[in-house]
Design an enzyme around this catalytic site. Sequence first.
Site, PDB file in Angstrom:
ATOM      1  N   GLN A   1       0.832  -1.199   0.000  1.00  0.00           N
ATOM      2  CA  GLN A   1       0.000   0.000   0.000  1.00  0.00           C
ATOM      3  C   GLN A   1       0.871   1.255   0.000  1.00  0.00           C
ATOM      4  OE1 GLN A   1      -2.176  -0.795   3.588  1.00  0.00           O
ATOM      5  NE2 GLN A   1      -0.334  -0.856   4.822  1.00  0.00           N
TER       6      GLN A   1
ATOM      7  N   HIS B   1     -10.711   5.860  18.872  1.00  0.00           N
ATOM      8  CA  HIS B   1      -9.982   4.781  19.545  1.00  0.00           C
ATOM      9  C   HIS B   1     -10.500   4.523  20.956  1.00  0.00           C
ATOM     10  CE1 HIS B   1      -7.110   5.684  16.244  1.00  0.00           C
ATOM     11  NE2 HIS B   1      -7.060   4.366  16.228  1.00  0.00           N
TER      12      HIS B   1
ATOM     13  N   ASP C   1      -0.944   1.546  13.221  1.00  0.00           N
ATOM     14  CA  ASP C   1      -0.469   2.865  13.653  1.00  0.00           C
ATOM     15  C   ASP C   1      -0.179   2.907  15.152  1.00  0.00           C
ATOM     16  OD1 ASP C   1      -3.056   2.981  14.799  1.00  0.00           O
ATOM     17  OD2 ASP C   1      -3.847   4.022  13.039  1.00  0.00           O
TER      18      ASP C   1
ATOM     19  N   ASP D   1      -0.579  -7.074  11.965  1.00  0.00           N
ATOM     20  CA  ASP D   1      -0.752  -6.136  10.856  1.00  0.00           C
ATOM     21  C   ASP D   1       0.072  -6.634   9.674  1.00  0.00           C
ATOM     22  OD1 ASP D   1      -1.778  -3.045  10.435  1.00  0.00           O
ATOM     23  OD2 ASP D   1      -0.048  -3.545   9.197  1.00  0.00           O
TER      24      ASP D   1
ATOM     25  N   ASP E   1      -0.842 -11.490   7.334  1.00  0.00           N
ATOM     26  CA  ASP E   1      -2.232 -11.296   6.926  1.00  0.00           C
ATOM     27  C   ASP E   1      -3.152 -11.786   8.043  1.00  0.00           C
ATOM     28  OD1 ASP E   1      -4.317 -10.923   4.662  1.00  0.00           O
ATOM     29  OD2 ASP E   1      -4.711 -12.921   5.450  1.00  0.00           O
ATOM     30  N   ALA E   2      -4.113 -10.966   8.439  1.00  0.00           N
ATOM     31  CA  ALA E   2      -4.987 -11.293   9.564  1.00  0.00           C
ATOM     32  C   ALA E   2      -5.780 -12.567   9.322  1.00  0.00           C
ATOM     33  CB  ALA E   2      -5.939 -10.123   9.833  1.00  0.00           C
TER      34      ALA E   2
ATOM     35  N   ASP F   1      -9.350  -3.525  13.879  1.00  0.00           N
ATOM     36  CA  ASP F   1      -9.177  -2.122  13.465  1.00  0.00           C
ATOM     37  C   ASP F   1      -8.577  -2.100  12.065  1.00  0.00           C
ATOM     38  OD1 ASP F   1      -9.074   0.620  13.498  1.00  0.00           O
ATOM     39  OD2 ASP F   1      -7.225   0.730  14.670  1.00  0.00           O
TER      40      ASP F   1
END
Length: 501
Positions: free
Chosen positions: A237, A267, A291, A310, A344-345, A362
């Site tokens: 990305q 959050h 993040d 993530d 990868d989730a 999230d």
Amino acid sequence: MKKHRLLLVTTFIISGCSLCYELIISAVSAYITGNAVLQYSVMIGLYMSAMGLGSFLSRYVRTELFTVFVTVEIGIGVLGGFSSVSIFLANIYIANYHIIMYAITIGIGILVGMEIPLLTRIIEKSHGNLRMTLSAVFSFDYIGSLVGALAFPLLMVPYGGYLAAAFVCGVLNSVAALLIIWKYTDHIRYSWTYKILTVGVGTVMLLGIIFSGNISHYIEEGLYRDTVIYSEQTPYQKLVLTRHKDDIRLFIDGNLQFSSMDEYRYHEALVHIPLAQIDAIQNVLVLGGGDGLATRELLKYPNVQITVVDLDERMTAMAIKHPVLRALNKDAFSNPCVTVINKDAYEFMKENKKQYDAIIIDLPDPNNEALSKLYSNVFYRLCYAALSEKGILVTQSTSPYYAAKTFWSINKTLASEGFVVYPYHLLVPTFGEWGFNMATKHALHKIHPVNKVDTQFVTPDNIDSLFVFGKDEIPSEPIAINQLLHPVIIDYYNEAVRQWH
């Protein structure tokens, strides 16, 4: 056929470049517009149709085959090399930028469509064996396409981005033209003119590669309202961090992820409302959240072990190393209670054997197929197995006002896998009305207020109101479950984008 090896090498080069141009334009179109499946389908269909037109037009070239072929190669090098930068600039300065994008696509497609027929005729004319000519040309053509298809996602985009990738292909087209001019000078009219022109085009493309970072920065200044303080194209990305006075914003593939002015609202709602519903919290799984801001909130609870999954290593590295992001997340990923896994989730959940007291999802909005599966029934089935009996799950669920069908599809999909679901929402000024779906294996007796940690927005007095929805936030028509093999959520999301943009 030995004497024509150079022409076959040229076939290999131009085929690889042709495939890359097709992918570059499609990817840029999806980046700007969203809806990757539609954009790839439209652009590839348009490109292939234009190639058919180019192949048809090549029949009218009866003489000067070498000269025409070299002209075509130079044209592709110029048009293709500047394709990415032209489309991005058109998006900034022209309201109907699609016209420019379609024109470039058709232009490159027509020229690419002329390449192979012309090259085949050149070889066949001197070799005289059509059967051998076609087999050799198409063999090199298909192999070149394979190399281009692999080089684009594995090398060009991760290490150079869309602009550099287009310029690299422009250089390769110039090299192909120069090889033909060098080997068949006697067959090309005004060969010295073509040599100078080809070298000039190749030089411009090389300069484009060298200064692609500067060009990218200039374009980003136009694409993003605020000053770009960090920009990186990762294998997965495009990450962009911007600053305007005290407002820090993160964009992923052009989509806003947070604003530092109001991210605490998002959050706090994501983390503290669900965690207030369970007594013992020992192990928490965060899916996404690269993040570090959700982890920052989780660290307000003592003795909690946090696992963050993530996909993008560069995203989590930025959260660990970039001073601005570190200040926002308070060095969350450097805390010994936090384990960061770059995976990868979906794959992580398939392999997971542990159970967690809380699962915080999230992830970015489900605007493509890769993300849609992370909002699917099968994915939530995996989450159900990973959640302890008294545990709680929460997922960000887009806006119940702007994307109501998407929101309630997530709600219904969770319920279809046995969860008891509690939807809630709040105003995040940067995003507007934003929603979450909280889910448990067993019904809650009541919604408990948040009172164990310090917050800026959530209070014991306002929590009940967050679970109340207006009539205009609940669709009147039936909403479908988002299935892994039938991702209706993408259609719901893109319908909302078309309605509000």
